[in-house]
Design an enzyme around this catalytic site. Structure first.
Site, mmCIF file in Angstrom:
data_model
loop_
_atom_site.group_PDB
_atom_site.id
_atom_site.type_symbol
_atom_site.label_atom_id
_atom_site.label_comp_id
_atom_site.label_asym_id
_atom_site.label_seq_id
_atom_site.Cartn_x
_atom_site.Cartn_y
_atom_site.Cartn_z
ATOM 1 N N CYS A 156 -1.509 -10.612 -2.051
ATOM 2 C CA CYS A 156 -0.957 -9.255 -2.030
ATOM 3 C C CYS A 156 0.574 -9.303 -2.056
ATOM 4 O O CYS A 156 1.189 -10.095 -1.334
ATOM 5 C CB CYS A 156 -1.439 -8.518 -0.786
ATOM 6 S SG CYS A 156 -0.861 -6.800 -0.703
ATOM 7 N N CYS B 46 3.545 -6.814 4.810
ATOM 8 C CA CYS B 46 3.048 -6.412 6.132
ATOM 9 C C CYS B 46 3.122 -7.620 7.073
ATOM 10 O O CYS B 46 2.517 -8.659 6.803
ATOM 11 C CB CYS B 46 1.617 -5.896 6.038
ATOM 12 S SG CYS B 46 1.390 -4.593 4.798
ATOM 13 N N CYS C 298 -0.120 -9.532 8.265
ATOM 14 C CA CYS C 298 -1.245 -9.750 7.346
ATOM 15 C C CYS C 298 -1.267 -11.152 6.740
ATOM 16 O O CYS C 298 -0.319 -11.556 6.054
ATOM 17 C CB CYS C 298 -1.212 -8.704 6.238
ATOM 18 S SG CYS C 298 -2.654 -8.839 5.146
ATOM 19 N N CYS D 249 -17.658 -1.248 4.317
ATOM 20 C CA CYS D 249 -16.281 -1.025 3.903
ATOM 21 C C CYS D 249 -15.832 -2.208 3.063
ATOM 22 O O CYS D 249 -15.968 -3.361 3.474
ATOM 23 C CB CYS D 249 -15.372 -0.868 5.118
ATOM 24 S SG CYS D 249 -13.683 -0.394 4.665
ATOM 25 N N CYS E 262 -17.237 2.818 2.225
ATOM 26 C CA CYS E 262 -15.821 3.014 2.516
ATOM 27 C C CYS E 262 -15.039 1.987 1.713
ATOM 28 O O CYS E 262 -15.522 0.887 1.475
ATOM 29 C CB CYS E 262 -15.568 2.826 4.013
ATOM 30 S SG CYS E 262 -13.824 2.941 4.500
ATOM 31 N N CYS F 74 -10.308 7.732 7.035
ATOM 32 C CA CYS F 74 -10.335 6.725 8.093
ATOM 33 C C CYS F 74 -8.913 6.191 8.223
ATOM 34 O O CYS F 74 -8.399 5.559 7.300
ATOM 35 C CB CYS F 74 -11.314 5.602 7.721
ATOM 36 S SG CYS F 74 -11.353 4.237 8.895
ATOM 37 N N ARG G 13 -12.893 3.999 16.488
ATOM 38 C CA ARG G 13 -13.480 2.680 16.234
ATOM 39 C C ARG G 13 -12.762 1.578 17.010
ATOM 40 O O ARG G 13 -11.547 1.425 16.907
ATOM 41 C CB ARG G 13 -13.444 2.352 14.741
ATOM 42 C CG ARG G 13 -14.037 0.984 14.412
ATOM 43 C CD ARG G 13 -14.215 0.772 12.927
ATOM 44 N NE ARG G 13 -15.234 1.665 12.410
ATOM 45 C CZ ARG G 13 -15.092 2.421 11.336
ATOM 46 N NH1 ARG G 13 -13.968 2.412 10.665
ATOM 47 N NH2 ARG G 13 -16.078 3.199 10.939
#
Length: 338
Positions: free
Chosen positions: A54, A58, A61, A98, A130, A190, A262
């Site tokens: 990616c 972040c 991550c 998801c 999701c 979400c 969650r």
């Protein structure tokens, strides 16, 4: 019955968050029990359909290309593998799948076409679908909706003020715009965050204020504890206290009483007793299965044993109705989309 409000102030939420812990849990548990299905917990399974590489930065991550975290880069999974994982998750008690892709944003290309086919296939299995794919345009959100997507995850991560410390490759407004596109497409939202990033209590409260002051509360709010990964800028962050998780869950339950809250990343570090406190405080959803994208997670068997001990029951799929998809998609069988 608790009033659903959309005008919570920072001061009001702060007073709730900082209230004595036992009082906070009791208040949240009382509100949670106004729902007759308070012992019902939604089980979701999260899989990485495209891993690593990616371009974002972040700080938490392991899938960011710029960090050396040992995560192998994998192209998008074949649909047949996704269906096999979905079936295993469904057999284990999950009602929602998801699918996450390590993209900055969705692009209108063959990979997105493949995701659309996956959404149709999992939807035909009578599971809620999701996706978390990064930023979306309005037309892309609509295309996902037309394919039968039930929910879209796009976390705020932290407060608007703290955001630039964690991510510089996109803005907070980019996040909010994607959520707006999701909402316009009538896909359930979400969106939650991560605690343990080095943020202050006021940052946590500010993030909850943003979520609770949306025109409609997110249908699902994940509360994640940072899982520090070697190679990321936050690798040396101390583990967040379970009591901070309980405070976040309880506060979210009080200010967003109808939302599914969650208990997400970080469960592997929690005992059954600690998870029970989170359920008492208002959590009514978990991710199950051995992995959350690239980080460890308790197994289905462990979770089912915990559910039995605590008297919890898995929530069935589509409890709030199916998404508004075409008759053709609704009538598809799994054999037609494989």
């Amino acid at each position: 019955m608790t009033e659903v409000r959309y005008d919570w102030t920072q001061e009001e939420i702060s007073k709730i968050y900082h209230s004595p812990l036992l009082d906070l849990i009791f208040r949240a548990a009382t509100i949670h029990r106004e729902n007759e299905d308070y012992a019902e917990v939604q089980i979701s399974s999260l899989i990485s359909i495209k891993t690593g590489g990616c371009p974002e930065d972040c700080a938490y991550c392991p899938q960011a290309a710029r960090y050396n975290t040992g995560v192998d880069v994998h192209a998008i999974m074949p649909k047949e593998e996704v269906i096999a994982v979905a079936q295993k998750a469904k057999n284990g008690g999950a009602s929602r799948l998801c699918m996450g892709a390590a993209w900055r944003e969705v692009r209108d290309n063959r990979d997105f076409d493949k995701v659309i086919d996956m959404v149709k296939a999992v939807n035909a299995m009578d599971m809620e679908v999701c996706c978390t794919l990064g930023m979306l345009t309005e037309s892309q959100a609509q295309r996902l909706a037309d394919a039968g997507l039930y929910a879209y995850n796009h976390n705020l991560d932290t407060s608007e003020d703290d955001y630039k410390r964690i991510i510089t490759t996109r803005t907070y407004d980019d996040r909010l715009q994607t959520l707006d596109h999701v909402r316009k497409a009538k896909i359930s939202v979400c969106s939650g965050g991560i605690i343990g990033l080095g943020e202050t209590a006021q940052d946590r409260i500010s993030m909850l204020k943003t979520l609770s002051n949306m025109p409609k509360h997110p249908e699902s709010v994940p509360i994640n504890a940072l899982v520090p990964v070697q190679g990321t800028p936050l690798a040396e962050q101390p583990r967040v206290s379970v009591w901070d998780m309980v405070r976040m869950i309880a506060t979210a339950r009080i200010i967003m009483p109808k939302t599914v809250v969650r208990l997400s990343a970080g469960r592997t570090e929690m005992s059954t007793v600690e998870q029970a406190m989170c359920f008492m405080a208002g959590a009514n959803s978990i991710f199950a299965g051995e992995k959350l994208l690239t980080t460890p997670n308790p197994s289905f068997d462990e979770d089912m044993a915990m559910f039995q001990l605590l008297g919890l029951t898995p929530r069935k799929a589509f409890k709030n109705g199916r998404p508004n998809v075409s008759k053709e998609i609704k009538e598809m069988s799994i054999n037609e989309v494989i």
